[in-house]
Scaffold this motif. Structure first.
Motif, mmCIF file in Angstrom:
data_model
loop_
_atom_site.group_PDB
_atom_site.id
_atom_site.type_symbol
_atom_site.label_atom_id
_atom_site.label_comp_id
_atom_site.label_asym_id
_atom_site.label_seq_id
_atom_site.Cartn_x
_atom_site.Cartn_y
_atom_site.Cartn_z
ATOM 1 N N GLN A 19 0.808 -1.205 0.000
ATOM 2 C CA GLN A 19 0.000 0.000 0.000
ATOM 3 C C GLN A 19 0.846 1.262 0.000
ATOM 4 N N ALA A 20 2.156 1.140 0.014
ATOM 5 C CA ALA A 20 3.014 2.307 0.090
ATOM 6 C C ALA A 20 2.966 3.092 -1.206
ATOM 7 N N PRO A 21 3.030 4.448 -1.118
ATOM 8 C CA PRO A 21 2.948 5.247 -2.325
ATOM 9 C C PRO A 21 4.212 5.240 -3.148
ATOM 10 N N GLU A 22 5.313 4.726 -2.607
ATOM 11 C CA GLU A 22 6.570 4.731 -3.327
ATOM 12 C C GLU A 22 6.815 3.376 -3.958
ATOM 13 N N GLY A 23 7.609 3.310 -5.005
ATOM 14 C CA GLY A 23 7.952 2.078 -5.673
ATOM 15 C C GLY A 23 9.246 2.260 -6.416
ATOM 16 N N PRO A 24 9.655 1.273 -7.183
ATOM 17 C CA PRO A 24 10.899 1.377 -7.915
ATOM 18 C C PRO A 24 10.825 2.449 -8.977
ATOM 19 N N ALA A 25 11.979 3.001 -9.272
ATOM 20 C CA ALA A 25 12.016 4.092 -10.239
ATOM 21 C C ALA A 25 11.604 3.633 -11.622
ATOM 22 N N SER A 26 11.825 2.345 -11.928
ATOM 23 C CA SER A 26 11.498 1.843 -13.256
ATOM 24 C C SER A 26 10.025 1.833 -13.533
ATOM 25 N N ASP A 27 9.188 1.837 -12.460
ATOM 26 C CA ASP A 27 7.746 1.780 -12.657
ATOM 27 C C ASP A 27 7.224 3.063 -13.291
ATOM 28 N N THR A 28 7.906 4.190 -13.047
ATOM 29 C CA THR A 28 7.432 5.438 -13.606
ATOM 30 C C THR A 28 7.506 5.438 -15.126
ATOM 31 N N ALA A 29 8.393 4.633 -15.695
ATOM 32 C CA ALA A 29 8.523 4.563 -17.140
ATOM 33 C C ALA A 29 7.528 3.598 -17.767
ATOM 34 N N ALA A 30 6.855 2.777 -16.974
ATOM 35 C CA ALA A 30 5.907 1.816 -17.514
ATOM 36 C C ALA A 30 4.669 2.536 -18.023
ATOM 37 N N PRO A 31 4.122 2.130 -19.169
ATOM 38 C CA PRO A 31 2.920 2.792 -19.693
ATOM 39 C C PRO A 31 1.720 2.529 -18.781
ATOM 40 N N ARG A 32 0.945 3.564 -18.550
ATOM 41 C CA ARG A 32 -0.254 3.443 -17.726
ATOM 42 C C ARG A 32 -1.480 3.268 -18.625
ATOM 43 N N THR A 98 -5.395 4.875 -13.059
ATOM 44 C CA THR A 98 -4.645 4.149 -14.076
ATOM 45 C C THR A 98 -3.890 3.008 -13.419
ATOM 46 N N TYR A 99 -3.500 2.050 -14.237
ATOM 47 C CA TYR A 99 -2.711 0.925 -13.733
ATOM 48 C C TYR A 99 -1.557 0.663 -14.686
ATOM 49 N N ALA A 100 -0.528 0.019 -14.167
ATOM 50 C CA ALA A 100 0.655 -0.287 -14.967
ATOM 51 C C ALA A 100 1.222 -1.621 -14.515
#
Length: 575
Positions: A19-32, A98-100
């Protein structure tokens, strides 16, 4: 007095909270991606129904006594406004959700003003299920639920997407969780090929062909049959046709099993008596009126709802085994499909009511790490009512070996024999005369088995390699009686052995504590092992599998002194 052991799902580097709002940096590049555009229509009605239910429950008597055509029209107008507002709010929520899915895990971003991010890291994904509520099913939509290792309601929902997209997401997320991409079944021909491959691998596991396996010719004939009655098959089983067929429960057997279940019948009788008493008391105190009848409507439909719920939870049940574990489908109005990997199961519960003993039916449920399901026929019910062959097929794909000469024969004996005739641990206190005659704990080389139940017999099976913690409970009365309580803890699961003789409890605690420290046959999260519950001589690893994933094949992960096969007299084990 505890013997903790690390959770296999949590091995390696620490992972963030789901449930944490943070995640790996690579997730930001994943298409939503957004969910289906008509999702607001599916989710908005829940708000409307909730508002109507609250207002009606609080003001039903006044509304019935002051009913007029004008007020009814005004109420309908207000209801229309509420519906429009609910749809608009749902549409705004949908637009900002959105989801990724990428190689690191699954994330869902939501919120208009305050943004939030739910994240399921790859290493903690346990299973993926597809749920189809009635309205969503009529519209061709489905909800994808990603179960995450943790306690309570640790899951992530993607709702709603088309049924085809839901299947793609399920396969993609399972590939991400396994870390080894596998070919997807996009056409019936590819699904048939996958089924044939699963049949070959399962044959190697159980030591021979089975009734549920399909030869190529039979698979082709099955495809031809589905071409003629494909639409009915699709409606009944929602496309769960890939992999080796393990069990399929006919409607007739499901209904007969409910009629033969004394616990279910007792629940119906008690519910009917309660409803009749409530109606009579209400009519006696308040008199007959429309308001009273409307207020008692929820009570009156309690019994039909309970019966329909039991039928709906097992209707159209089918299970198939594939490279991603056991996939199950169930449901009449609301359908769902679930995936369970053998390496994540912490405990099995086998139940055989009294009237099921004649046909030899058995219900099997599994406690899975990361899945919190209290419903007897919910996601963790891997076999609602199965024959002996279906029991063998199911446990043969999910359970680790028990270490006896014939594991299935051992389980059948433990279910059919009287508890007093079984060697094992039982309470020595004569006051607990029912427990002395119905409960017994047996320590097998591969598992701890607890038999209980007077009318409905139940077997609780805890693989010894899944034990993570042990706890002994003592007290003044226990010391006076010379007994101890032993808690056997797994990942999100606990088995209580009550009122054991002190020396027996201490001896079993010492043996299981060594298991908790040393047995880690499933520590590798990158591969999902598929052990076979079969006679020792017939068990063999699947072609191309890692020998370390087969129990007993890696001496490094064995306990220092393996016990002899079979339960020891008196319940104690020689090591």
């Amino acid at each position: 007095m505890t013997a903790p052991g690390p959770d296999p799902a949590a091995s390696g580097t620490p992972t963030p909270d789901p449930q944490a709002p943070e995640g790996p940096a690579s997730d930001t590049a994943a298409p939503r991606h957004r969910t289906h555009p008509i999702t607001p229509l599916v989710t908005g009605w829940k708000v409307v129904v909730g508002i109507i239910a609250v207002l009606t429950a609080q003001n039903i008597a006044q509304l019935a006594n002051e009913f007029t055509i004008r007020r009814a029209l005004i109420g309908l107008g207000i209801l229309l406004v509420v519906v429009l507002v609910a749809i608009v709010l749902s549409a705004l929520s949908w637009w900002f959700t959105t989801y990724a899915v990428d190689e690191d895990g699954v994330s869902v971003h939501s919120g208009m003003i305050s943004r939030s991010r739910e994240y399921a890291p790859r290493a903690r994904i346990e299973s993926v299920s597809i749920e189809r509520p009635l309205l969503a099913r009529l519209l061709g939509l489905a909800k994808v639920r990603v179960e995450v290792a943790g306690g309570g309601e640790s899951y992530l929902d993607i709702e709603y997407v088309s049924s085809a997209r839901a299947e793609e997401l399920r396969l993609g997320i399972l590939e991400v969780a396994a870390g080894t991409p596998a070919p997807r079944t996009a056409a019936p021909e590819e699904g048939a090929a996958a089924a044939g491959t699963g049949a070959v691998a399962s044959t190697a596991l159980v030591g021979g062909p089975t009734a549920g396996s399909s030869a190529p010719g039979r698979q082709d004939s099955g495809d031809a049959a589905r071409e003629h009655g494909g639409r009915l098959e699709e409606v009944l089983y929602d496309g769960v046709t890939d992999g080796e067929l393990i069990a399929r429960i006919p409607t007739e057997r499901l209904v007969r099993s409910l009629v033969r279940d004394l616990g279910f019948l007792t629940g119906i009788v008690m519910s009917v008596v309660g409803v009749v008493v409530a109606v009579l008391l209400a009519l006696w105190q308040e008199g007959f009126s429309i308001a009273i009848l409307v207020a008692l409507a929820p009570t009156a439909i309690a019994v039909p709802k309970y019966v329909f719920g039991r039928i709906d939870s097992g209707w159209g049940f089918v299970s198939r085994f594939s490279e991603r574990g056991l996939r199950m489908r169930r449901g009449l109005a609301n359908t769902r499909t679930d995936n369970i990997a053998a390496g994540r199961i912490q405990r099995f519960d086998l139940r055989r009511p009294f009237l099921w003993r004649g046909p030899g039916w058995t219900a099997v449920s599994a406690t899975v790490a990361g899945i919190d399901d209290d419903d007897e026929n919910g996601a963790t019910s891997v076999l609602p009512v199965g024959t002996r062959e279906e029991l063998r097929q199911t446990l043969g794909r999910l359970s680790a070996p028990l270490g006896t000469d014939d594991d299935l024969a051992t389980l059948e004996h433990l279910l059919t024999a009287r508890a007093r005739d079984l060697p094992g641990l039982r309470t020595p206190v004569r006051w607990y005369w029912i427990a002395r005659r119905t409960e017994v704990s047996i320590l097998l080389p591969g598992a701890l088995v607890h038999r209980s139940g007077l009318v409905s017999r139940k077997l609780s099976i805890v693989p010894r390699e899944r034990i993570q913690e042990l706890r002994l409970e003592d007290g003044p009365l226990a010391r006076r009686l010379g007994v101890l309580d032993l808690h056997v803890e797994g990942a999100g699961d606990s088995l209580l052995l009550e009122n054991l003789r002190r020396e027996d409890a201490l001896a079993v605690h010492a043996v299981l504590a060594a298991d908790a420290r040393t047995l880690r046959r499933y520590r590798d999260r990158e591969s999902w092992p598929r052990p076979a519950l079969a006679p020792v001589g017939a068990a063999a690893p699947a072609p191309g599998s890692d020998p370390a994933s087969v129990p007993g094949s890696d001496p490094e992960h064995e306990s220092p002194a393996a016990p002899a096969p079979g339960p020891c007299p008196g319940g104690q084990e020689t090591r």
